[in-house]
Design an enzyme around this catalytic site. Structure first.
Site, mmCIF file in Angstrom:
data_model
loop_
_atom_site.group_PDB
_atom_site.id
_atom_site.type_symbol
_atom_site.label_atom_id
_atom_site.label_comp_id
_atom_site.label_asym_id
_atom_site.label_seq_id
_atom_site.Cartn_x
_atom_site.Cartn_y
_atom_site.Cartn_z
ATOM 1 N N LYS A 25 0.804 -1.234 0.000
ATOM 2 C CA LYS A 25 0.000 0.000 0.000
ATOM 3 C C LYS A 25 0.835 1.282 0.000
ATOM 4 O O LYS A 25 0.306 2.374 -0.153
ATOM 5 C CB LYS A 25 -0.934 0.008 1.205
ATOM 6 C CG LYS A 25 -0.232 0.083 2.543
ATOM 7 C CD LYS A 25 -1.272 0.207 3.648
ATOM 8 C CE LYS A 25 -0.601 0.340 4.997
ATOM 9 N NZ LYS A 25 -1.524 0.561 6.075
ATOM 10 N N ARG A 26 2.162 1.150 0.192
ATOM 11 C CA ARG A 26 3.023 2.317 0.365
ATOM 12 C C ARG A 26 3.217 3.132 -0.911
ATOM 13 O O ARG A 26 3.546 4.314 -0.876
ATOM 14 C CB ARG A 26 4.380 1.814 0.857
ATOM 15 C CG ARG A 26 5.399 2.850 1.196
ATOM 16 C CD ARG A 26 6.713 2.156 1.508
ATOM 17 N NE ARG A 26 6.646 1.403 2.743
ATOM 18 C CZ ARG A 26 6.864 1.932 3.946
ATOM 19 N NH1 ARG A 26 7.155 3.202 4.066
ATOM 20 N NH2 ARG A 26 6.786 1.180 5.025
ATOM 21 N N THR B 9 9.669 -0.872 5.125
ATOM 22 C CA THR B 9 10.340 0.060 6.024
ATOM 23 C C THR B 9 11.822 0.119 5.674
ATOM 24 O O THR B 9 12.422 1.196 5.596
ATOM 25 C CB THR B 9 10.190 -0.446 7.482
ATOM 26 O OG1 THR B 9 8.805 -0.590 7.778
ATOM 27 C CG2 THR B 9 10.843 0.502 8.467
ATOM 28 N N GLY C 131 -4.211 -4.341 1.507
ATOM 29 C CA GLY C 131 -4.811 -5.672 1.518
ATOM 30 C C GLY C 131 -5.534 -5.951 2.835
ATOM 31 O O GLY C 131 -5.085 -5.518 3.896
ATOM 32 N N GLY D 292 18.004 5.194 17.570
ATOM 33 C CA GLY D 292 18.293 6.500 18.159
ATOM 34 C C GLY D 292 19.769 6.848 18.068
ATOM 35 O O GLY D 292 20.128 7.987 17.748
ATOM 36 N N GLU E 86 17.552 8.045 28.121
ATOM 37 C CA GLU E 86 17.219 6.616 28.136
ATOM 38 C C GLU E 86 16.657 6.253 29.515
ATOM 39 O O GLU E 86 17.238 6.591 30.539
ATOM 40 C CB GLU E 86 18.477 5.804 27.795
ATOM 41 C CG GLU E 86 18.412 4.319 28.086
ATOM 42 C CD GLU E 86 17.313 3.571 27.348
ATOM 43 O OE1 GLU E 86 17.231 3.668 26.122
ATOM 44 O OE2 GLU E 86 16.521 2.885 28.028
ATOM 45 N N GLY F 222 11.379 2.226 20.224
ATOM 46 C CA GLY F 222 11.109 0.853 19.801
ATOM 47 C C GLY F 222 10.039 0.802 18.726
ATOM 48 O O GLY F 222 9.496 1.837 18.322
ATOM 49 N N HIS G 162 47.128 -10.886 6.542
ATOM 50 C CA HIS G 162 47.790 -9.832 7.326
ATOM 51 C C HIS G 162 48.170 -8.685 6.408
ATOM 52 O O HIS G 162 48.683 -8.938 5.318
ATOM 53 C CB HIS G 162 49.041 -10.395 7.993
ATOM 54 C CG HIS G 162 49.812 -9.344 8.724
ATOM 55 N ND1 HIS G 162 49.392 -8.843 9.937
ATOM 56 C CD2 HIS G 162 50.957 -8.662 8.401
ATOM 57 C CE1 HIS G 162 50.252 -7.916 10.346
ATOM 58 N NE2 HIS G 162 51.208 -7.782 9.424
HETATM 59 C C1 LIG Z 1 15.374 3.868 10.901
HETATM 60 C C2 LIG Z 1 15.448 2.372 10.787
HETATM 61 C C3 LIG Z 1 16.653 1.767 10.496
HETATM 62 C C4 LIG Z 1 16.733 0.390 10.377
HETATM 63 N N1 LIG Z 1 17.938 -0.156 10.076
HETATM 64 C C5 LIG Z 1 18.045 -1.492 9.976
HETATM 65 C C6 LIG Z 1 19.273 -2.088 9.611
HETATM 66 O O1 LIG Z 1 20.268 -1.400 9.401
HETATM 67 N N2 LIG Z 1 19.320 -3.427 9.505
HETATM 68 C C7 LIG Z 1 18.227 -4.217 9.732
HETATM 69 O O2 LIG Z 1 18.334 -5.437 9.621
HETATM 70 N N3 LIG Z 1 17.038 -3.683 10.052
HETATM 71 C C8 LIG Z 1 16.922 -2.340 10.167
HETATM 72 N N4 LIG Z 1 15.697 -1.791 10.451
HETATM 73 C C9 LIG Z 1 14.552 -2.696 10.665
HETATM 74 C C10 LIG Z 1 13.992 -3.169 9.325
HETATM 75 O O3 LIG Z 1 13.608 -2.053 8.562
HETATM 76 C C11 LIG Z 1 12.813 -4.095 9.552
HETATM 77 O O4 LIG Z 1 13.194 -5.138 10.420
HETATM 78 C C12 LIG Z 1 12.335 -4.706 8.241
HETATM 79 O O5 LIG Z 1 11.957 -3.708 7.330
HETATM 80 C C13 LIG Z 1 11.158 -5.646 8.489
HETATM 81 O O6 LIG Z 1 10.735 -6.182 7.287
HETATM 82 P P1 LIG Z 1 9.225 -6.695 7.063
HETATM 83 O O7 LIG Z 1 9.197 -7.210 5.673
HETATM 84 O O8 LIG Z 1 8.831 -7.578 8.159
HETATM 85 O O9 LIG Z 1 8.319 -5.395 7.204
HETATM 86 P P2 LIG Z 1 8.383 -3.919 6.593
HETATM 87 O O10 LIG Z 1 9.701 -3.625 5.994
HETATM 88 O O11 LIG Z 1 7.891 -3.019 7.653
HETATM 89 O O12 LIG Z 1 7.353 -3.974 5.376
HETATM 90 C C14 LIG Z 1 5.997 -4.138 5.590
HETATM 91 C C15 LIG Z 1 5.268 -3.517 4.409
HETATM 92 O O13 LIG Z 1 3.897 -3.897 4.502
HETATM 93 C C16 LIG Z 1 3.098 -2.838 4.026
HETATM 94 N N5 LIG Z 1 1.753 -3.013 4.542
HETATM 95 C C17 LIG Z 1 1.329 -2.996 5.830
HETATM 96 N N6 LIG Z 1 0.012 -3.273 5.910
HETATM 97 C C18 LIG Z 1 -0.406 -3.470 4.644
HETATM 98 C C19 LIG Z 1 -1.653 -3.796 4.063
HETATM 99 N N7 LIG Z 1 -2.744 -4.011 4.818
HETATM 100 N N8 LIG Z 1 -1.727 -3.913 2.715
HETATM 101 C C20 LIG Z 1 -0.630 -3.712 1.938
HETATM 102 N N9 LIG Z 1 0.576 -3.399 2.430
HETATM 103 C C21 LIG Z 1 0.684 -3.300 3.766
HETATM 104 C C22 LIG Z 1 3.808 -1.594 4.562
HETATM 105 O O14 LIG Z 1 3.459 -0.459 3.795
HETATM 106 C C23 LIG Z 1 5.271 -1.994 4.415
HETATM 107 O O15 LIG Z 1 5.809 -1.505 3.207
HETATM 108 C C24 LIG Z 1 15.580 -0.406 10.556
HETATM 109 C C25 LIG Z 1 14.343 0.193 10.834
HETATM 110 C C26 LIG Z 1 14.273 1.564 10.951
HETATM 111 C C27 LIG Z 1 12.952 2.202 11.235
#
Ligand SMILES: Cc1cc2nc3c(=O)[nH]c(=O)nc-3n(C[C@H](O)[C@H](O)[C@H](O)COP(=O)(O)OP(=O)(O)OC[C@H]3O[C@@H](n4cnc5c(N)ncnc54)[C@H](O)[C@@H]3O)c2cc1C
Length: 469
Positions: free
Chosen positions: A36-37, A43, A117, A188, A206, A275, A448
């Site tokens: 949906k993004r 993320t 969805g 953070g 913190e 978090g 090395h």
């Molecule tokens: C600032 C920041 C930095 C990060 N840095 C790291 C890093 O360096 N290394 C690391 O491993 N992790 C990092 N993370 C964490 C990482 O982004 C997440 O663990 C990862 O994106 C999770 O993947 P996912 O596929 O579970 O969900 P997401 O990446 O959150 O994707 C879920 C998707 O589902 C979509 N969605 C939700 N509901 C619906 C719906 N009903 N219909 C259609 N689409 C929907 C959302 O729009 C989203 O695009 C970071 C997170 C943040 C916020």
């Protein structure tokens, strides 16, 4: 099979969802991914891992050009910041990579369905597009991969202008004079590091008495000391009780975590990074009868199956560390399972990395966890100040710490604070995946002079035979 009937519909196009969709398609399943993004990558690619690492890299270069090169005889004079270009560079990387996932979908014949969805029932997904038009898709399997969202702090409402989440902190239009970061976790500290290097005064508040909770305590203390030396201010054991947004900034009220007199901290920008929580809004889980656990996460078994046949969950929306690579491995494992192959995730070897300077990387157990479990262990440590390559590079902060079983020498955990720790950790991850012993690492060739030699020396130190210390 009609156009709208699939073997698998993945809801969410993040790292978990898109890898699951691609792998399932590679294995011959007819797959759609609903997002949906407006762009793929979730993320991680849009507002997480990738933009934050782009800014961390750029700001690290800025910091080095300003303060890190004169010692090597490189005089640059005054170095200017062009923030607009730096942010544009980050946005371009995000745009290129998210389009890259679209390309991979086309290549693997995954249907990219744009819209939100909702699960109407097992086997049926309703998608509402941007114009409000609804259509229903049928499928054998539904995969919930809807990820997570930032948590809110009561009394401190995020407006993404003065009080921002990590998403707002990735796009500040100017460097704040004073950035207050609420939360001493990895997000953070990474975002705080970016803005600190670009010129902000940064204060981290913190609630706990330590930063990076969950990481090894000794390493966390060292990390805290190094960040302080860099000029970050820490208010540990402190809770935020409220925030007032004014014309030019935010007055943040804090008090001791144990209770006490209120105090006000003035900030230009406040970043709330306390978090993340599973994101399940609008999915229709209750109506579909999908059970959640006590933390609001989709409850799944070891094969990622929910309590409703044909509905599965992966990534941030289920239990486990909220990390992109954990979501990816789960996505691939689930695709393999649903294609009647063996899919498996080894949760004992998920690395966790903080991409600050120095980096902090960990895998396996901390010393505290081993003590609590009553496991007899041996420790080997080696400081980067005794590593020749780190000395050449002028990056001597930090250490490698390896924990091994006292009886079998099997590696139980590794914690690296230092230059390039996020890359260095992976030799230990592989060794652990093979059930390796500290001696296996210690007796393996390491070129090395490399930073990796610090890992070898720490492994040697487990057996009390490090050479260079
Ligand atoms: C600032 C920041 C930095 C990060 N840095 C790291 C890093 O360096 N290394 C690391 O491993 N992790 C990092 N993370 C964490 C990482 O982004 C997440 O663990 C990862 O994106 C999770 O993947 P996912 O596929 O579970 O969900 P997401 O990446 O959150 O994707 C879920 C998707 O589902 C979509 N969605 C939700 N509901 C619906 C719906 N009903 N219909 C259609 N689409 C929907 C959302 O729009 C989203 O695009 C970071 C997170 C943040 C916020």
């Amino acid at each position: 099979m009609s156009d709208t009937t699939y073997d698998m519909i993945v809801i969410g196009g993040g790292p978990g969802g898109y890898e699951c969709a691609i792998r399932a398609a590679q294995l011959g399943l007819k797959v759609a991914c609903v997002e949906k993004r407006g762009s793929l990558g979730g993320t991680c690619l849009n507002v997480g891992c990738i933009p934050s690492k782009a800014l961390l890299n750029a700001s690290e270069k800025f910091e080095e050009a300003n303060h890190g090169l004169a010692v090597m005889g490189i005089e640059l004079g005054k170095v200017d910041l062009d923030l607009k270009t730096m942010l544009g560079h980050k946005d371009k990387i995000v745009g290129d990579l998210t389009k890259g996932i679209e390309f991979l979908f086309k290549k693997n014949k995954v249907d990219y369905v744009k819209g939100a969805g909702r699960i109407a029932a097992a086997g049926r997904v309703v998608v509402v597009d941007g114009a409000g038009t609804e259509r229903e898709l049928a499928t054998k399997h539904i995969v919930i991969a809807t990820g997570s969202d930032h948590m809110e702090l009561p009394g401190v409402s995020i407006d993404e202008k003065r009080i921002v989440s990590s998403t707002g902190a990735l796009s500040l239009a100017k460097v704040p004079a004073h950035l207050v970061v609420v939360g001493g976790g990895y997000i953070g500290l990474e975002m705080g590091s970016v803005w600190k290097r670009l010129g902000a005064k940064v204060t981290v508040v913190e609630f706990l008495d330590r930063i990076v909770p969950g990481m090894d305590g000794e390493i966390g203390k060292n990390f805290n000391r190094i960040l302080k030396k860099q000029g970050m201010t820490f208010r540990l054991s402190t809770k935020v009780t409220g925030a007032k947004v004014g014309k030019s900034g935010v007055s943040l009220t804090v008090e001791s975590a144990a209770g006490g007199d209120a105090e006000t901290i003035e900030a230009d920008i406040v970043l709330v990074a306390i978090g993340r929580r599973p994101y399940t809004e609008g999915l229709g889980l209750e109506e579909a009868g999908v059970a959640l656990d006590d933390k609001g996460r989709v409850a799944v078994d070891a094969s990622f199956a929910t309590n409703v046949a044909g509905i599965h969950g992966i990534g941030d929306v289920i239990a486990g560390p909220m990390l992109a690579h954990k979501a990816m491995e789960e996505g691939v494992a689930l695709a393999e399972i649903l294609a009647d192959k063996a899919g498996h995730v080894n949760y004992e070897t998920v690395p966790g990395i903080v991409y600050t300077w120095p980096e902090l990387a960990a895998v396996g157990k901390t010393e505290e966890q081993l003590k609590e479990a009553g496991v007899a262990y041996t420790v080997g440590k080696f400081p980067f100040s005794a590593n020749s390559r780190a000395r050449c590079n002028n990056t001597t902060d930090g250490l490698v710490k390896i924990l091994a079983d006292a009886k079998t020498d099997r590696i139980l955990g590794a914690h690296i604070l230092g230059p390039d720790a996020g890359n260095l950790i992976h030799e230990v991850v592989v060794a652990m995946e093979f059930g390796g012993a500290a001696e296996d690492l210690a007796l393996s060739f390491h070129g090395h002079p490399t930073l990796n030699e610090a890992v070898k020396e720490a492994a040697l130190a487990v057996g009390g035979r490090a050479i260079h210390i």
